[in-house]
Design an enzyme around this catalytic site. Structure first.
Site, short mmCIF file in Angstrom:
data_model
loop_
_atom_site.label_atom_id
_atom_site.label_comp_id
_atom_site.label_asym_id
_atom_site.label_seq_id
_atom_site.Cartn_x
_atom_site.Cartn_y
_atom_site.Cartn_z
N GLY A 42 32.14 54.03 23.03
CA GLY A 42 31.39 55.13 22.57
C GLY A 42 32.37 56.04 21.80
N GLY A 44 31.06 59.37 20.43
CA GLY A 44 30.24 60.62 20.34
C GLY A 44 31.03 61.90 20.81
CG HIS A 268 12.94 69.03 22.11
ND1 HIS A 268 12.44 70.07 21.36
CD2 HIS A 268 14.51 69.74 22.14
CE1 HIS A 268 13.43 71.15 21.01
NE2 HIS A 268 14.49 70.86 21.32
NE ARG A 333 15.67 71.98 24.56
CZ ARG A 333 16.64 71.38 24.16
NH1 ARG A 333 17.39 70.27 24.61
NH2 ARG A 333 17.57 71.85 23.18
NE ARG A 438 20.11 68.06 27.21
CZ ARG A 438 19.82 68.75 26.08
NH1 ARG A 438 20.44 70.00 25.82
NH2 ARG A 438 19.23 68.24 24.73
#
Lengths: 640, 251
Positions: A42, A44, A268, A333, A438
């Site tokens: 990965g 990112g 979200h 959220r 989160r």
């Protein structure tokens, strides 16, 4: 049978654990680092920062990405910002407050020691990024600007217009590119990891498929680090990029890595609503919009389809401001999402589908002027206009919650090592520091904290014992066996010869997950979902169809492998959601709610991380890591 | 509405040719790539190989999607990536011609997919600030004038998609390269290495076989992030400065 597991949290006061750990962790001398190979999967924020930092330290690093370039990783799409306890505003922020907000925001389901460490290194991340040339927003005096995000009462979010993820990733990508040029990191683009290889109980390498030629390759290392992101695409429709998948983490799980809290998914609150069956993905509108946008629905159902500008103030319900006066539109959220769902369930949702609420900027435009609003959110407004064909400067946005992030992931200890020795997980791929929910602008912080400032220390603890191991051969029965299994599975997929597209299976899985394991869950629905997913899995392996060849560039084959893994993960998520007889954060069980409709936790029975062990063809095995709160008093979360 | 597609196919049984796909049923609210999804599902259901195209975030920021649509990189709308084009801009019965980004330095892999790794190699040659993890000073120790930071950002907004190369009659990568040179040269952090950087990046750009710039400015016109050709002027100045008035000579 549930057994306890060891998270290896250092002893000592919460504020001293990480300092003391750093002072005592074994080191690998520079001349030995050259002899140690590390694989990063990965590229990112977590992967690129880890690969760059380990390369700088002198390890031999190989970095794999299935993209054509490391810069394409989905971190690039993060919009709003990155939190750091810099207290540049002088508004009462501190490491402790960031730590506290994150634990509370996560509904008291995160590990204290990890979260405190995260808050401690948060400031270093901003320093590092600025030094790399990340163009954060600035004030006229030339110093860095901040904004507020949900779940906090301070301004600690650093941002780069609405493209913070892009700028941070490009910073990490450039640091990675520098190491590639220096030869410390070897980059493998268009290579997808399909399995891990475990030798004598330690992770010793991976099997990857070259996506251009279809060739399988073996790569060995002294340690393997998975930075492969989250699994939100199990829901088919999510804000994740199309290629985000669980394959690396799921395959590692099947080789012995425990999966932590798989049911904790973040929905979200502010995304562009679904417009039709053909829809391939959902687009997020940054949480930062809630700094100035006001959420509302009409008070009367008959106003649902009216032009919102014609609905007078007294007929509007600003439901977040009404229900949560202390935080208003900036509640976390999970709370904002559920409140939108409640409004729509009551029949007050707007637009054709009835599955949308308004996010209105009329007041902000009146107060600050259109130019100021444009400066802060211009690119987001443009994005909205392109997708919907409506102008949000003139009419309120229509938004609805969508799957965005997965707090669950591979279980890791304090060192970020999974339950397989030598196999690490960083960023969204691990079960992470966010508990059951989160907070906004914390994903970028965690990804970069893991890669720049945590893993480079903690991995030394393991690698210091590997300095006498020597180079690891791929020419062993273990590599042979795993490669054979991967090849067989590819052949199986290519030879399915059924009648239904892989896409159609993915869409059906997503619908089961969203309806029964989405924003609200209940035992009966979850039991049904498990049966439906098992039936879907059987049907997939009988009736899916994969065109093309395995020895060629074949995106349909890539998708088929990923969807097959998503189906298995979906079942585990439902099992986890079913076993957790409480509501916490993003996991809302309808049977467990307060009179006011808020999540009702059961701290006596469920204050633990659920770490699931792959059960082969039988049932998965639950291991529990008790969450011990030495520092913070566990209370009912309130944002009223 | 019904649309006709004419798509470049290359690889497998196709030698490199346009193939017609008539009468595709399209919903005006679909995105352009969702239309290709529908086409591909139809092809798969007929046991035919789907059209290979690249895409990922589908919100205009990852730079993965490409396509030349009716002769324009990323289609007809200004400041828009292909994934952000919606079908409501087309009309019943129209024919849309879809091709890959064409450039010698972007070889076709399959159908509409090309290899853009040359861009990574240009960045690797010098598109960074040489700072190791942990070496940084406090972030607010380097004040940067707001406007200057904003200029730098305008260049840093490049998504590395390659539309500039596809749009350019010379297949030049000047806009991409100059955007990175500008992003870093406009910041104090990037100044230390600015001369070395521009020389290395231009050398790599030439080595990859990209063409020269002849001030056509099609790159700016078709750039989905509207990166300005001012950056090319700045890179030329940086380059001349590095060649003829190196900081080193002044020591």
């Amino acid at each position: 049978m549930a057994t306890a597991i060891d998270s290896k949290i250092p002893a000592g006061n919460i504020t001293e654990k990480w300092e003391s750990y750093k002072g005592h962790v074994p080191l690998v001398a520079p001349n030995n680092k050259r002899r140690i190979d590390v694989i990063i999967v990965g590229s990112g924020l977590a992967g690129a920062s880890a690969a760059a930092s380990l390369g700088e330290l002198g390890y031999n690093v190989k970095c794999f990405t299935f993209h054509d370039s490391p810069r394409r990783a989905h971190s690039i799409a993060a919009q709003g910002g990155i939190n750091a306890a810099k207290n540049y505003r002088n508004d009462g922020d501190s490491v402790y407050r960031l730590f506290y907000d994150t634990i509370k925001g996560g509904d008291f389901r995160a590990r204290e020691a990890n979260v405190h460490r995260l808050a401690e290194v948060s400031g270093d991340i901003i320093d590092q990024c600025v030094a790399q040339g990340v163009p954060f927003a600035r004030e006229y005096g030339g110093l860095l600007d901040n904004r507020s995000f949900g779940g906090t009462q301070v301004s600690r979010t650093f941002y780069a217009r609405g493209q913070t993820g892009q700028q941070l990733l490009i910073g990490a990508y450039q640091a990675l590119s520098r190491q590639v040029a220096l030869g410390t990191v070897k980059l493998y683009n268009r290579h997808e990891m399909l399995d891990t290889v475990v030798v004598d109980g330690k992770c010793r390498g991976i099997i990857v498929r070259n996506l251009l030629t279809g060739e399988l390759e073996r790569h060995a290392a002294h340690a393997v680090v998975l930075c492969t992101g989250g699994y939100g695409n199990v829901f088919y429709l999510s804000t994740n990029a199309m290629m985000c998948n669980t394959t690396a983490t799921w395959r590692a799980h099947r080789r012995g890595a425990f999966f932590g809290n798989p049911c904790y998914t973040q929905i979200h609150p502010t995304c562009i609503p679904v417009s039709g069956e053909y829809q391939s993905k959902l687009t997020l509108m940054s949480e930062s919009l809630r700094n100035d946008g006001r959420c509302w629905v009409p008070k009367k159902a008959e106003d649902r389809l009216k032009d919102p500008r014609q609905i007078p103030e007294e007929d509007r319900d600003y439901y977040l401001e009404r229900r949560y006066p202390a935080f208003g539109n900036l509640v976390p959220r999970d709370i904002a999402s559920r409140a939108a769902k409640v409004a729509c369930d009551e029949g007050l949702g707007v637009g054709k589908s009835g599955l949308a609420v308004y996010l209105d900027f009329a007041d902000a435009i009146k107060r600050k002027g259109k130019a100021a609003v444009e400066l802060a959110y211009g690119n987001l407004f443009d994005m909205y206009a392109k997708i919907t064909g409506e102008n949000p400067y003139e009419t309120p946005m229509r938004i609805y919650p969508a799957v965005h992030y997965t707090m669950g992931g591979l279980w890791v200890d304090y060192d970020l090592m999974t339950s397989v020795p030598g196999l690490y997980a960083c960023g969204e791929a691990n079960f992470s520091d966010h508990g059951a929910n989160r907070l906004g602008a914390s994903a970028l912080m965690q990804g970069l904290a893991d890669g720049y400032f945590v893993l480079p220390y903690t991995i030394g603890s393991y690698l210091s014992k590997e300095i006498r191991t020597g180079a690891i051969s791929t020419n062993t029965p273990e590599f042979e066996q795993v490669e054979k299994e991967v090849r067989e599975r590819i052949n199986q997929l290519m030879n399915l010869g059924g009648s239904q597209s892989v896409e159609s299976f993915h869409r059906r899985l997503g619908k089961i997950m969203w309806d029964k394991c989405g924003m609200a869950r209940n035992a009966e629905g979850l039991k049904q979902a498990i049966q439906e997913i098992q039936a879907l899995k059987a049907e997939f392996w009988k009736d899916a169809f994969v065109p093309g060849s395995a020895n060629d560039f074949n995106p349909e084959l890539e998708k088929a492998w990923r969807v097959a893994d998503f189906i298995e993960l979906g079942e585990l998520m439902c099992r986890d959601a079913l076993h957790r007889n409480e509501s916490c954060g993003g996991h809302f069980r309808e049977e467990y709610q307060t009179d006011k409709g808020e999540a009702e936790r059961d701290d006596v029975n469920f204050q633990y991380v659920a770490a699931w062990e792959w059960g082969g063809n039988g049932e998965p095995v639950l291991h529990k890591e008790p969450l011990v709160y030495e520092e913070i008093e566990v209370v009912q979360r309130s944002y009223e | 509405m019904k649309l006709n597609l004419k798509i470049w196919r290359q690889g497998g049984k196709y030698k490199g040719e346009f193939v017609n796909y008539p009468n595709l049923e399209v919903n005006p609210d679909m995105s352009f790539l969702e239309m290709l999804d529908v086409l591909n599902e139809e092809l798969v259901s007929k046991r035919e190989e789907p059209v290979a195209f690249e895409h990922d975030c589908r919100e205009g920021i990852c730079g993965t999607c490409s396509l030349v649509i009716d002769g324009q990189a990323h289609g007809p709308m200004k400041g828009t990536t292909t994934c952000q084009v919606h079908m409501r801009h087309y009309h019943e019965g129209e024919t849309i011609v879809i091709e890959p980004f064409r450039a010698q330095s972007f070889p076709v892999i399959k159908d509409l997919v090309v290899d853009r790794s040359a861009f990574d190699r240009i960045i690797q040659s010098g598109g960074y600030v040489s700072v190791n993890t942990g070496q940084a000073q406090d972030a607010n120790a380097i004040p940067i004038e707001k406007e200057q930071a904003s200029h730098s950002f305008d260049a840093a907004a490049c998504i590395g998609c390659g539309a500039c190369v596809a749009a350019c009659p010379n297949s030049s990568a000047m806009l991409f390269t100059s955007a990175k040179v500008s992003h870093l040269a406009l910041l104090p952090q990037g100044l230390v290495e600015h001369q070395k950087r521009v020389l290395a990046m231009v050398a790599q750009m030439d080595k990859e076989g990209f063409g020269k710039c002849s001030n056509v400015t099609a790159c700016e016109a078709e750039c989905p992030k509207e990166i300005s050709v001012e950056n090319i002027a700045r890179m030329n100045r940086e380059y001349m400065g590095a060649v003829f008035a190196s900081d080193k000579k002044m020591v």
